[in-house]
Design a protein around this motif. Structure first.
Motif, PDB file in Angstrom:
ATOM      1  N   UNK A  46       8.633  12.359  -5.031  1.00  0.00           N
ATOM      2  CA  UNK A  46       9.375  12.537  -6.274  1.00  0.00           C
ATOM      3  C   UNK A  46      10.776  13.101  -6.064  1.00  0.00           C
ATOM      4  N   UNK A  47      11.057  13.619  -4.863  1.00  0.00           N
ATOM      5  CA  UNK A  47      12.391  14.142  -4.570  1.00  0.00           C
ATOM      6  C   UNK A  47      12.578  14.162  -3.060  1.00  0.00           C
ATOM      7  N   UNK A  48      13.818  14.263  -2.582  1.00  0.00           N
ATOM      8  CA  UNK A  48      14.028  14.381  -1.143  1.00  0.00           C
ATOM      9  C   UNK A  48      13.326  15.595  -0.541  1.00  0.00           C
ATOM     10  N   UNK A  49      13.333  16.715  -1.260  1.00  0.00           N
ATOM     11  CA  UNK A  49      12.675  17.919  -0.764  1.00  0.00           C
ATOM     12  C   UNK A  49      11.173  17.742  -0.639  1.00  0.00           C
ATOM     13  N   UNK A  50      10.568  17.058  -1.601  1.00  0.00           N
ATOM     14  CA  UNK A  50       9.134  16.796  -1.543  1.00  0.00           C
ATOM     15  C   UNK A  50       8.802  15.890  -0.367  1.00  0.00           C
ATOM     16  N   UNK A  51       9.633  14.886  -0.141  1.00  0.00           N
ATOM     17  CA  UNK A  51       9.414  13.976   0.981  1.00  0.00           C
ATOM     18  C   UNK A  51       9.498  14.736   2.305  1.00  0.00           C
ATOM     19  N   UNK A  52      10.473  15.616   2.420  1.00  0.00           N
ATOM     20  CA  UNK A  52      10.639  16.403   3.645  1.00  0.00           C
ATOM     21  C   UNK A  52       9.457  17.351   3.857  1.00  0.00           C
ATOM     22  N   UNK A  53       9.033  18.022   2.770  1.00  0.00           N
ATOM     23  CA  UNK A  53       7.922  18.971   2.883  1.00  0.00           C
ATOM     24  C   UNK A  53       6.614  18.263   3.221  1.00  0.00           C
ATOM     25  N   UNK A  81       0.857  -1.190   0.000  1.00  0.00           N
ATOM     26  CA  UNK A  81       0.000   0.000   0.000  1.00  0.00           C
ATOM     27  C   UNK A  81       0.895   1.243   0.000  1.00  0.00           C
ATOM     28  N   UNK A  82       0.818   2.014  -1.085  1.00  0.00           N
ATOM     29  CA  UNK A  82       1.787   3.083  -1.342  1.00  0.00           C
ATOM     30  C   UNK A  82       1.115   4.451  -1.255  1.00  0.00           C
ATOM     31  N   UNK A  83       1.687   5.331  -0.462  1.00  0.00           N
ATOM     32  CA  UNK A  83       1.286   6.736  -0.406  1.00  0.00           C
ATOM     33  C   UNK A  83       2.335   7.545  -1.159  1.00  0.00           C
ATOM     34  N   UNK A  84       1.919   8.225  -2.234  1.00  0.00           N
ATOM     35  CA  UNK A  84       2.842   8.893  -3.149  1.00  0.00           C
ATOM     36  C   UNK A  84       2.631  10.403  -3.081  1.00  0.00           C
ATOM     37  N   UNK A  85       3.658  11.138  -2.659  1.00  0.00           N
ATOM     38  CA  UNK A  85       3.620  12.602  -2.625  1.00  0.00           C
ATOM     39  C   UNK A  85       4.316  13.158  -3.868  1.00  0.00           C
ATOM     40  N   UNK A  86       3.668  14.107  -4.538  1.00  0.00           N
ATOM     41  CA  UNK A  86       4.194  14.645  -5.796  1.00  0.00           C
ATOM     42  C   UNK A  86       4.421  16.151  -5.777  1.00  0.00           C
ATOM     43  N   UNK A  87       3.969  16.841  -4.746  1.00  0.00           N
ATOM     44  CA  UNK A  87       4.089  18.294  -4.705  1.00  0.00           C
ATOM     45  C   UNK A  87       4.803  18.734  -3.441  1.00  0.00           C
ATOM     46  N   UNK A  88       5.414  19.923  -3.503  1.00  0.00           N
ATOM     47  CA  UNK A  88       6.155  20.458  -2.366  1.00  0.00           C
ATOM     48  C   UNK A  88       5.283  21.265  -1.415  1.00  0.00           C
ATOM     49  N   UNK A  89       3.971  21.151  -1.518  1.00  0.00           N
ATOM     50  CA  UNK A  89       3.093  21.917  -0.650  1.00  0.00           C
ATOM     51  C   UNK A  89       3.365  21.604   0.814  1.00  0.00           C
ATOM     52  N   UNK A  90       3.605  22.633   1.613  1.00  0.00           N
ATOM     53  CA  UNK A  90       3.827  22.454   3.040  1.00  0.00           C
ATOM     54  C   UNK A  90       2.503  22.567   3.784  1.00  0.00           C
ATOM     55  N   UNK A  91       2.360  21.866   4.904  1.00  0.00           N
ATOM     56  CA  UNK A  91       1.110  21.917   5.672  1.00  0.00           C
ATOM     57  C   UNK A  91       0.809  23.324   6.164  1.00  0.00           C
ATOM     58  N   UNK A  92      -0.421  23.776   5.956  1.00  0.00           N
ATOM     59  CA  UNK A  92      -0.875  25.081   6.449  1.00  0.00           C
ATOM     60  C   UNK A  92      -2.318  24.932   6.917  1.00  0.00           C
ATOM     61  N   UNK A  93      -2.866  26.005   7.480  1.00  0.00           N
ATOM     62  CA  UNK A  93      -4.274  25.996   7.839  1.00  0.00           C
ATOM     63  C   UNK A  93      -4.488  26.182   9.324  1.00  0.00           C
ATOM     64  N   UNK A  94      -5.775  26.263   9.677  1.00  0.00           N
ATOM     65  CA  UNK A  94      -6.154  26.484  11.065  1.00  0.00           C
ATOM     66  C   UNK A  94      -6.256  25.192  11.848  1.00  0.00           C
ATOM     67  N   UNK A  95      -6.919  25.280  13.009  1.00  0.00           N
ATOM     68  CA  UNK A  95      -7.000  24.137  13.923  1.00  0.00           C
ATOM     69  C   UNK A  95      -7.719  22.952  13.289  1.00  0.00           C
ATOM     70  N   UNK A  96      -8.803  23.229  12.560  1.00  0.00           N
ATOM     71  CA  UNK A  96      -9.553  22.142  11.934  1.00  0.00           C
ATOM     72  C   UNK A  96      -8.710  21.440  10.876  1.00  0.00           C
ATOM     73  N   UNK A  97      -7.974  22.230  10.085  1.00  0.00           N
ATOM     74  CA  UNK A  97      -7.103  21.646   9.064  1.00  0.00           C
ATOM     75  C   UNK A  97      -6.000  20.814   9.703  1.00  0.00           C
ATOM     76  N   UNK A  98      -5.449  21.316  10.795  1.00  0.00           N
ATOM     77  CA  UNK A  98      -4.388  20.557  11.470  1.00  0.00           C
ATOM     78  C   UNK A  98      -4.922  19.249  12.037  1.00  0.00           C
ATOM     79  N   UNK A  99      -6.144  19.265  12.569  1.00  0.00           N
ATOM     80  CA  UNK A  99      -6.739  18.034  13.091  1.00  0.00           C
ATOM     81  C   UNK A  99      -6.979  17.036  11.959  1.00  0.00           C
ATOM     82  N   UNK A 100      -7.530  17.528  10.859  1.00  0.00           N
ATOM     83  CA  UNK A 100      -7.782  16.649   9.707  1.00  0.00           C
ATOM     84  C   UNK A 100      -6.479  16.042   9.208  1.00  0.00           C
ATOM     85  N   UNK A 101      -5.432  16.877   9.126  1.00  0.00           N
ATOM     86  CA  UNK A 101      -4.127  16.376   8.673  1.00  0.00           C
ATOM     87  C   UNK A 101      -3.587  15.318   9.645  1.00  0.00           C
TER      88      UNK A 101
END
Length: 376
Positions: free
Chosen positions: A144-151, A107-127
């Protein structure tokens, strides 16, 4: 035994993840028939016929329907999928637990974008909830890259599960392409300097506005230079019309209204690259942009925003010039003119791509290995 793989995508529209997945499955030959795609939007999308031509089954499910989880569970259970590969970032947190309960071994979770987590309390809970699901259910967390994995996953990521999974490129398809006749096709004057910008204009972070300003700067040194936008102009027809109108206004304000061409979605990207003098990538947010790899595989100079993904490409491949998003337009123009006036060997650039981790054959091997449940 070759595993049966279920992929999860939003829908099969023209986008980075969808195009890379299509190219990947094309490289599998007859094994592509062992792959199925679930789309979460409830529709297949315009790229579906190209997947289906390969023998890939496309199953539209509407994620917001009350029956979704049962139907998703039964699909995995009844078709006996060995591997479930989620391409929808953190949403894997509610999908992969179902896959685990349904019996999928990998079961693979694949991240493709460098988007960093943001948002309010509800977003943080959902995340937090989604990340709990990923930790419990994912056998592999890839990016797709070490930076994407870190972000995407941060310092708390479980290293035994995590790895970089490279986007691959069929170098020969781009290196050996014959240049398009832009005069006959798009009315470009013979001998004109051509800047190419490829990407979905409906996504604001593609930053088409900057490309227009850069054309104005380039024209001060290269009269008659043109900028060709390739890709959809909006998320739908109405937004596409609106976006083109706004960009034409900006072009008029910068005195380059006669030099901006909207070519729409095209199937001849390699030929367009070969007919151009420079590829621009002005995005402010990307993972590992496939368009940059395509330009380099074609052997052409690429000027791109300095982002974690493009920095990663630049470590492996020559021919890429990176400019900070915060730099002035004049700095970008100078970089463009320098790349055009002093081009590196196209053959050397293409060869560098072929010898890099982004080589298509190496990438396919990485995917086959992870689908088979083999860890590093």
């Amino acid at each position: 035994m070759t595993p049966r793989v279920l992929h999860i995508l939003g829908q099969l529209r023209t986008g980075g993840a969808e195009i890379r997945t299509l190219q990947l499955l094309r490289s599998l030959g007859d094994d592509a028939r062992l792959h199925t795609i679930v789309t979460l939007a409830g529709v297949k999308g315009e790229l579906a016929p190209q997947f289906e031509e390969l023998g890939v089954k496309v199953v539209p499910l509407r994620a917001r329907s009350v029956s979704f989880f049962l139907r998703f569970f039964m699909l995995i259970r009844n078709d006996r999928f060995d591997t479930v590969h989620s391409h929808v970032d953190r949403s894997a947190g509610y999908l992969l637990p179902v896959a685990k309960l349904a019996g999928a071994r990998t079961r693979i979770c694949h991240f493709r974008s460098d988007t960093s987590p943001t948002g309010g309390a509800l977003d943080r809970f959902r995340r937090w909830v989604l990340e709990l699901g990923i930790r419990w259910a994912a056998t592999n967390i890839v990016a797709v890259s070490p930076g994407t994995l870190e972000a995407a996953w941060g310092s708390h990521r479980p290293s035994a599960k995590c790895q970089v999974l490279h986007n691959g490129i069929d170098v020969a398809r781009y290196r050996d392409a014959v240049a398009a006749d832009l005069t006959a096709d798009l009315g470009v004057a013979a001998g004109a300097t051509v800047l190419l910008h490829i990407g979905n204009g409906g996504i604001r972070t593609k930053n088409r506005e900057r490309a227009i300003r850069l054309l104005a700067g380039v024209r001060q040194e290269r009269a008659g230079a043109v900028l060709i936008f390739v890709g959809r102009d909006g998320q739908d027809a109405a937004s596409g019309v609106h976006n083109r109108q706004e960009l034409r206004k900006l072009a008029t304000q910068n005195g380059v209204e006669d030099g901006v061409i909207f070519a729409g979605e095209r199937g001849d990207i390699p030929a367009l690259l070969k007919a151009s003098q420079c590829l621009l990538m002005t995005s402010t947010l990307e993972g590992v942009p496939g368009v940059v790899l395509e330009g380099l595989a074609a052997g052409m100079p690429v000027i791109a925003t300095r982002l974690p993904g493009t920095v990663y490409i630049g470590r492996e491949i020559l021919g890429l010039t990176l400019v900070d998003a915060s730099e002035s337009d004049s700095s970008w123009v100078n970089a463009i003119l320098a790349a055009i006036d002093n081009p590196q060997s196209g053959a050397r650039i293409s060869a560098a791509v072929e010898g890099s981790p982004f080589n298509g054959e190496r990438s396919v091997h990485e995917y086959r290995t992870i689908w088979a449940g083999v860890t590093r």
